[in-house]
Design a protein around this motif. Structure first.
Motif, PDB file in Angstrom:
ATOM      1  N   PHE A 134     -15.043  47.197 -21.925  1.00  0.00           N
ATOM      2  CA  PHE A 134     -15.093  47.685 -23.053  1.00  0.00           C
ATOM      3  C   PHE A 134     -15.099  49.232 -23.627  1.00  0.00           C
ATOM      4  CE2 PHE A 134     -15.085  47.157 -27.795  1.00  0.00           C
ATOM      5  CZ  PHE A 134     -13.828  46.940 -27.665  1.00  0.00           C
ATOM      6  N   HIS A 135     -15.836  49.235 -23.152  1.00  0.00           N
ATOM      7  CA  HIS A 135     -16.678  50.619 -23.089  1.00  0.00           C
ATOM      8  C   HIS A 135     -15.566  51.960 -22.565  1.00  0.00           C
ATOM      9  CE1 HIS A 135     -20.302  49.310 -24.715  1.00  0.00           C
ATOM     10  NE2 HIS A 135     -21.313  50.296 -24.143  1.00  0.00           N
ATOM     11  N   LYS A 136     -14.840  51.009 -21.203  1.00  0.00           N
ATOM     12  CA  LYS A 136     -14.473  52.262 -20.164  1.00  0.00           C
ATOM     13  C   LYS A 136     -12.712  52.146 -21.168  1.00  0.00           C
ATOM     14  CE  LYS A 136     -13.573  50.858 -15.396  1.00  0.00           C
ATOM     15  NZ  LYS A 136     -13.452  50.395 -14.557  1.00  0.00           N
ATOM     16  N   MET A 137     -12.478  51.666 -22.114  1.00  0.00           N
ATOM     17  CA  MET A 137     -10.921  52.112 -22.642  1.00  0.00           C
ATOM     18  C   MET A 137     -11.404  52.396 -24.360  1.00  0.00           C
ATOM     19  SD  MET A 137      -9.557  48.150 -24.159  1.00  0.00           S
ATOM     20  CE  MET A 137      -8.070  48.777 -24.719  1.00  0.00           C
ATOM     21  N   ALA A 138     -12.598  51.900 -24.185  1.00  0.00           N
ATOM     22  CA  ALA A 138     -13.253  52.315 -26.334  1.00  0.00           C
ATOM     23  C   ALA A 138     -13.459  53.784 -26.174  1.00  0.00           C
ATOM     24  CB  ALA A 138     -13.954  51.498 -26.231  1.00  0.00           C
ATOM     25  N   ASP A 143     -19.092  56.427 -22.180  1.00  0.00           N
ATOM     26  CA  ASP A 143     -19.454  56.262 -20.995  1.00  0.00           C
ATOM     27  C   ASP A 143     -20.058  55.869 -20.026  1.00  0.00           C
ATOM     28  OD1 ASP A 143     -18.553  56.621 -18.030  1.00  0.00           O
ATOM     29  OD2 ASP A 143     -17.255  58.616 -17.933  1.00  0.00           O
ATOM     30  N   PRO A 144     -19.460  54.564 -19.896  1.00  0.00           N
ATOM     31  CA  PRO A 144     -20.434  53.595 -19.138  1.00  0.00           C
ATOM     32  C   PRO A 144     -21.096  53.970 -17.690  1.00  0.00           C
ATOM     33  CG  PRO A 144     -18.103  52.299 -18.956  1.00  0.00           C
ATOM     34  CD  PRO A 144     -18.087  53.870 -19.553  1.00  0.00           C
ATOM     35  N   GLY A 145     -20.375  54.948 -17.156  1.00  0.00           N
ATOM     36  CA  GLY A 145     -20.625  55.193 -15.031  1.00  0.00           C
ATOM     37  C   GLY A 145     -20.359  53.572 -14.250  1.00  0.00           C
ATOM     38  N   THR A 146     -21.736  53.655 -13.366  1.00  0.00           N
ATOM     39  CA  THR A 146     -21.119  52.038 -12.541  1.00  0.00           C
ATOM     40  C   THR A 146     -21.503  51.140 -13.199  1.00  0.00           C
ATOM     41  OG1 THR A 146     -22.833  52.020 -11.507  1.00  0.00           O
ATOM     42  CG2 THR A 146     -21.746  53.952 -11.265  1.00  0.00           C
ATOM     43  N   PHE A 147     -20.925  49.966 -12.890  1.00  0.00           N
ATOM     44  CA  PHE A 147     -21.591  48.659 -13.813  1.00  0.00           C
ATOM     45  C   PHE A 147     -23.275  48.640 -13.212  1.00  0.00           C
ATOM     46  CE2 PHE A 147     -21.946  43.847 -12.944  1.00  0.00           C
ATOM     47  CZ  PHE A 147     -21.861  43.822 -14.040  1.00  0.00           C
ATOM     48  N   SER A 148     -23.612  49.005 -12.205  1.00  0.00           N
ATOM     49  CA  SER A 148     -25.126  48.611 -12.081  1.00  0.00           C
ATOM     50  C   SER A 148     -25.577  50.083 -12.814  1.00  0.00           C
ATOM     51  CB  SER A 148     -25.110  49.161 -10.284  1.00  0.00           C
ATOM     52  OG  SER A 148     -26.390  49.026 -10.394  1.00  0.00           O
ATOM     53  N   ASP A 149     -25.171  50.423 -13.055  1.00  0.00           N
ATOM     54  CA  ASP A 149     -25.985  51.520 -14.635  1.00  0.00           C
ATOM     55  C   ASP A 149     -25.900  50.744 -15.984  1.00  0.00           C
ATOM     56  OD1 ASP A 149     -26.412  53.800 -12.743  1.00  0.00           O
ATOM     57  OD2 ASP A 149     -24.566  54.703 -13.628  1.00  0.00           O
ATOM     58  N   PHE A 150     -24.415  50.597 -15.836  1.00  0.00           N
ATOM     59  CA  PHE A 150     -24.332  49.505 -17.496  1.00  0.00           C
ATOM     60  C   PHE A 150     -24.870  48.638 -17.346  1.00  0.00           C
ATOM     61  CE2 PHE A 150     -21.881  46.679 -20.086  1.00  0.00           C
ATOM     62  CZ  PHE A 150     -22.066  47.762 -21.434  1.00  0.00           C
ATOM     63  N   LEU A 151     -25.214  47.592 -16.444  1.00  0.00           N
ATOM     64  CA  LEU A 151     -26.365  46.709 -15.975  1.00  0.00           C
ATOM     65  C   LEU A 151     -27.349  46.696 -16.622  1.00  0.00           C
ATOM     66  CD1 LEU A 151     -26.112  43.147 -15.959  1.00  0.00           C
ATOM     67  CD2 LEU A 151     -26.138  43.492 -13.746  1.00  0.00           C
ATOM     68  N   ASN A 152     -27.908  47.568 -15.720  1.00  0.00           N
ATOM     69  CA  ASN A 152     -29.176  47.626 -16.310  1.00  0.00           C
ATOM     70  C   ASN A 152     -29.634  48.256 -17.785  1.00  0.00           C
ATOM     71  OD1 ASN A 152     -30.241  47.618 -13.486  1.00  0.00           O
ATOM     72  ND2 ASN A 152     -29.417  49.984 -12.612  1.00  0.00           N
ATOM     73  N   ASP A 153     -28.766  49.250 -17.837  1.00  0.00           N
ATOM     74  CA  ASP A 153     -29.273  49.502 -20.137  1.00  0.00           C
ATOM     75  C   ASP A 153     -28.460  48.025 -20.449  1.00  0.00           C
ATOM     76  OD1 ASP A 153     -28.968  52.434 -19.475  1.00  0.00           O
ATOM     77  OD2 ASP A 153     -27.699  52.956 -19.457  1.00  0.00           O
ATOM     78  N   PHE A 154     -27.588  47.460 -20.680  1.00  0.00           N
ATOM     79  CA  PHE A 154     -27.259  46.415 -20.817  1.00  0.00           C
ATOM     80  C   PHE A 154     -28.484  45.132 -21.351  1.00  0.00           C
ATOM     81  CE2 PHE A 154     -25.765  41.699 -20.619  1.00  0.00           C
ATOM     82  CZ  PHE A 154     -24.811  42.303 -22.415  1.00  0.00           C
ATOM     83  N   LEU A 155     -29.606  45.452 -20.147  1.00  0.00           N
ATOM     84  CA  LEU A 155     -30.414  44.016 -19.532  1.00  0.00           C
ATOM     85  C   LEU A 155     -31.301  44.579 -20.470  1.00  0.00           C
ATOM     86  CD1 LEU A 155     -29.994  43.193 -15.989  1.00  0.00           C
ATOM     87  CD2 LEU A 155     -29.197  42.059 -18.341  1.00  0.00           C
ATOM     88  N   LYS A 156     -31.816  45.784 -20.877  1.00  0.00           N
ATOM     89  CA  LYS A 156     -32.955  46.481 -21.583  1.00  0.00           C
ATOM     90  C   LYS A 156     -32.477  46.302 -22.952  1.00  0.00           C
ATOM     91  CE  LYS A 156     -33.246  50.659 -19.168  1.00  0.00           C
ATOM     92  NZ  LYS A 156     -33.107  51.567 -18.704  1.00  0.00           N
ATOM     93  N   GLN A 238      -4.492  55.184 -29.394  1.00  0.00           N
ATOM     94  CA  GLN A 238      -4.731  55.766 -28.006  1.00  0.00           C
ATOM     95  C   GLN A 238      -5.973  56.732 -27.206  1.00  0.00           C
ATOM     96  OE1 GLN A 238      -2.606  54.038 -25.782  1.00  0.00           O
ATOM     97  NE2 GLN A 238      -3.042  55.354 -23.599  1.00  0.00           N
ATOM     98  N   GLU A 239      -5.973  57.703 -28.735  1.00  0.00           N
ATOM     99  CA  GLU A 239      -7.075  58.464 -28.927  1.00  0.00           C
ATOM    100  C   GLU A 239      -8.746  57.791 -29.112  1.00  0.00           C
ATOM    101  OE1 GLU A 239      -5.139  59.419 -32.586  1.00  0.00           O
ATOM    102  OE2 GLU A 239      -4.947  59.038 -30.761  1.00  0.00           O
ATOM    103  N   ILE A 240      -7.920  56.540 -29.924  1.00  0.00           N
ATOM    104  CA  ILE A 240      -9.245  55.579 -30.199  1.00  0.00           C
ATOM    105  C   ILE A 240      -9.867  54.849 -28.659  1.00  0.00           C
ATOM    106  CG2 ILE A 240     -10.241  54.250 -31.675  1.00  0.00           C
ATOM    107  CD1 ILE A 240      -8.549  55.458 -34.206  1.00  0.00           C
ATOM    108  N   MET A 241      -8.914  53.910 -28.524  1.00  0.00           N
ATOM    109  CA  MET A 241      -9.231  52.901 -27.742  1.00  0.00           C
ATOM    110  C   MET A 241      -7.435  53.339 -26.293  1.00  0.00           C
ATOM    111  SD  MET A 241      -8.801  49.027 -28.439  1.00  0.00           S
ATOM    112  CE  MET A 241     -10.269  49.079 -29.466  1.00  0.00           C
ATOM    113  N   ASP A 242      -8.840  52.858 -25.474  1.00  0.00           N
ATOM    114  CA  ASP A 242      -7.350  53.915 -24.150  1.00  0.00           C
ATOM    115  C   ASP A 242      -6.378  52.769 -23.368  1.00  0.00           C
ATOM    116  OD1 ASP A 242      -5.453  54.920 -22.147  1.00  0.00           O
ATOM    117  OD2 ASP A 242      -7.151  56.430 -22.097  1.00  0.00           O
TER     118      ASP A 242
END
Length: 306
Positions: A134-138, A143-156, A238-242
């Motif tokens: 969802f971050h990738k399209m919204a 910008d979520p970066g890589t899934f590994s980056d996003f997962l670390n932020d998500f868990l924190k 589209q400019e809000i949700m790609d």
């Protein structure tokens, strides 16, 4: 109201500035609920849109007219978003209200109300993957970066709307303090949609005939919603949700996390779950066996308090 790059921080939790302001968040926490209100509560990507559709069809006795002609954010507005007050002013009849707010911000406003609260939970592995996409399209989310980056932020809990652990623990541990409370899981809805629709209809005291139940189930199936412009968010510019970067309704499957997680990431989440949910009565399974009829998550409280 664009504010696509704005982040509002409220009680140490980040919210997308595109739809949230300090005033709208304060409005939500001081909201005067009516006893006839139905409140859908979720952490993002946990079945919010699905429950909006189920309730619409239950109240409509299976008739899909409203579901197919009125956007979900109009018939079940997000309480904390800036447009909510205006939508509710024009509403007639029982109101459906949606929120992603954590319990500590909203429970005080609900304490003296008989509003019906439906809390939907989904296992955090699938939530994290769905939220990442969802971050990738919204374009109103970072910008979520890589899934590994996003997962670390998500868990924190360093993502918009805060910690999944705090949200689930907060609402389920305070279920007994809310007058009318229904707890249901995304996995349960996937596994037994017929039974889930029936459970919601009973909770809302809106019984359906078997024909009405089958009709409601048909129109709130994943495939039906995926093609319904009133819920699939293709009406959003589209400019809000790609939509070229992905679909709002991706797979709707339980266990899709296995296509993204590494074994190491799966173990990390298991360890985090064990440490963060020690006082919780929730039992999670990360997959949805086809032939089991049991809910995949249970909570040791009454499903409704009346």
């Amino acid at each position: 109201m664009a504010r696509l790059d704005v982040t509002e921080t409220f009680h140490s939790i980040m919210f997308p500035g595109h739809m949230h302001t300090k005033d709208s968040l304060n409005y939500a926490t001081k909201f005067k609920f009516q006893d006839t209100d139905t409140v859908i509560v979720t952490y993002p990507k946990s079945g919010t849109t699905w429950m909006q559709e189920i309730i619409t069809l239950v109240l409509g006795k299976g008739d899909p007219t409203i579901a197919q002609t009125q956007p979900n954010w109009v018939r079940a507005p997000w309480l904390e978003q800036y447009y909510c007050a205006d939508v509710l002013k024009g509403s007639t009849g029982p109101r459906i209200i949606t929120t992603h707010l954590p319990c500590q911000l909203l429970a005080p406003a609900l304490q003296h109300s008989k509003a019906k609260v439906i809390y939907i939970a989904r296992n955090l592995k699938d939530v994290s993957v769905s939220y990442y996409h969802f971050h990738k399209m919204a374009n109103f989310l970072p910008d979520p970066g890589t899934f590994s980056d996003f997962l670390n932020d998500f868990l924190k809990g360093a993502v918009h709307y805060g910690s999944w652990f705090d949200h689930v623990n907060g609402w389920t541990s305070h279920a007994k303090d809310i007058h009318n409370f229904l707890y249901i899981t995304y996995e349960e809805m996937c596994q037994d949609l017929h039974g889930s629709v029936q459970k919601v209809s009973h909770f809302l005291q809106c019984p359906l005939t078997e024909d009405e139940l089958i009709l409601a189930q048909k129109h709130c199936s994943f495939n039906s919603m995926k093609e319904n412009t009133m819920v699939n968010y293709t009406l959003i510019p589209q400019e809000i949700m790609d939509h070229g970067k992905g679909k709002f309704m991706r797979t709707g499957k339980v266990g899709d996390w296995k296509n993204t997680f590494t074994e190491e990431q799966s173990r990390l989440v298991d360890d985090m779950y064990s440490s963060q949910m020690t006082d919780s009565s929730l039992l999670f399974k990360w997959e949805c066996p086809e032939k089991t009829a049991r809910p995949l998550m249970t909570i040791n409280t009454s499903e409704s308090h009346t």
